[in-house]
Design an enzyme around this catalytic site. Sequence first.
Site, short mmCIF file in Angstrom:
data_model
loop_
_atom_site.label_atom_id
_atom_site.label_comp_id
_atom_site.label_asym_id
_atom_site.label_seq_id
_atom_site.Cartn_x
_atom_site.Cartn_y
_atom_site.Cartn_z
N GLU A 77 -4.87 -6.82 -2.79
CA GLU A 77 -5.01 -5.51 -3.43
C GLU A 77 -3.66 -4.84 -3.74
O GLU A 77 -3.61 -3.62 -3.90
CB GLU A 77 -5.84 -4.58 -2.55
CG GLU A 77 -7.29 -5.01 -2.43
CD GLU A 77 -8.14 -3.88 -1.89
OE1 GLU A 77 -8.82 -3.24 -2.69
OE2 GLU A 77 -8.09 -3.63 -0.68
N HIS A 96 -2.83 2.50 0.91
CA HIS A 96 -4.25 2.19 0.71
C HIS A 96 -4.85 1.90 2.07
O HIS A 96 -4.29 1.14 2.85
CB HIS A 96 -4.43 0.97 -0.20
CG HIS A 96 -5.82 0.43 -0.16
ND1 HIS A 96 -6.91 1.21 -0.48
CD2 HIS A 96 -6.33 -0.78 0.21
CE1 HIS A 96 -8.02 0.49 -0.30
NE2 HIS A 96 -7.69 -0.72 0.11
N HIS A 98 -8.69 2.12 4.73
CA HIS A 98 -10.15 2.23 4.89
C HIS A 98 -10.45 3.16 6.06
O HIS A 98 -11.36 2.90 6.84
CB HIS A 98 -10.75 0.85 5.16
CG HIS A 98 -10.26 -0.25 4.26
ND1 HIS A 98 -10.11 -1.55 4.67
CD2 HIS A 98 -9.88 -0.22 2.96
CE1 HIS A 98 -9.66 -2.29 3.65
NE2 HIS A 98 -9.50 -1.51 2.60
N HIS A 167 -15.42 1.85 0.08
CA HIS A 167 -14.25 1.01 0.35
C HIS A 167 -13.16 1.75 1.13
O HIS A 167 -12.81 1.34 2.22
CB HIS A 167 -13.72 0.51 -1.01
CG HIS A 167 -12.51 -0.35 -0.93
ND1 HIS A 167 -12.00 -1.03 -2.01
CD2 HIS A 167 -11.65 -0.64 0.08
CE1 HIS A 167 -10.94 -1.71 -1.66
NE2 HIS A 167 -10.69 -1.48 -0.39
#
Length: 241
Positions: A77, A96, A98, A167
């Site tokens: 990603e 990024h 979660h 996500h």
Amino acid sequence: MTKFDVVLDELVTANRILAREGVVDSFGHVSVRHPDRPDRYLLSRARAPDCIEADDIMEFSLDGTPLDPADRRPYLERFIHGAVYEARPEIGSVVHNHSPSVIPFGVTNQRLRPLLHMCASIGHEVPIWESQDRFGDTTLLVENMEMGRDLARCLGGGGRTALMRGHGSVVIGRTLREAVFTSIYLEVNANLQMRAMNMGPIKFLSPGEVDAIIARTGPFTLNRAWENWCRRANRPVIEIP
Ligand SMILES: [Zn+2]
């Protein structure tokens, strides 16, 4: 230490802090724009953030091509990072993750909004990127530049955070310390908002309050938090030249 070595060390520390504070676990990543080459960024090889060392850090062009891969495997990603740097020249760092408390706000009609003064940096209201709109049924992972650019557009011209439905989230900052700060307080706000929702209607920060707090959140605040988080993550505090 050279300027570049300091940036590498800061990036290792950022990974350890985000792991220690529960924003990332075995997954999630943080990058920084290359200090001398704005068309490149630095990001670890695919590894759990709490395990990352300076030797794991790789250099990428904005389209996600690794420039010195050796035998290191990059994060799938990574396109999230390059797409944000491409769209937002003022941005110096991208996270990024979660982090668990934000997830419910990506899959319900409850919008994530700042309710605590420390959390104003998440922005007025956190938008949600819906990968279904353009890409249909996928694994939800951002696995190419087209998806990365679509996500970057969701952040808008001045946004700081966006949720990714089912996500996680993307958090950006002008500096690495700012992106880490906002990532941690995004998780704090989400956790508090869920608890407050059970008690009744919430009085969120007003738009004017959010703007006033953001205007006052400078290096002094970011560095004070950074010093504390370094201690908790067992990392030295490096003075940025
Ligand atoms: Zn992810």
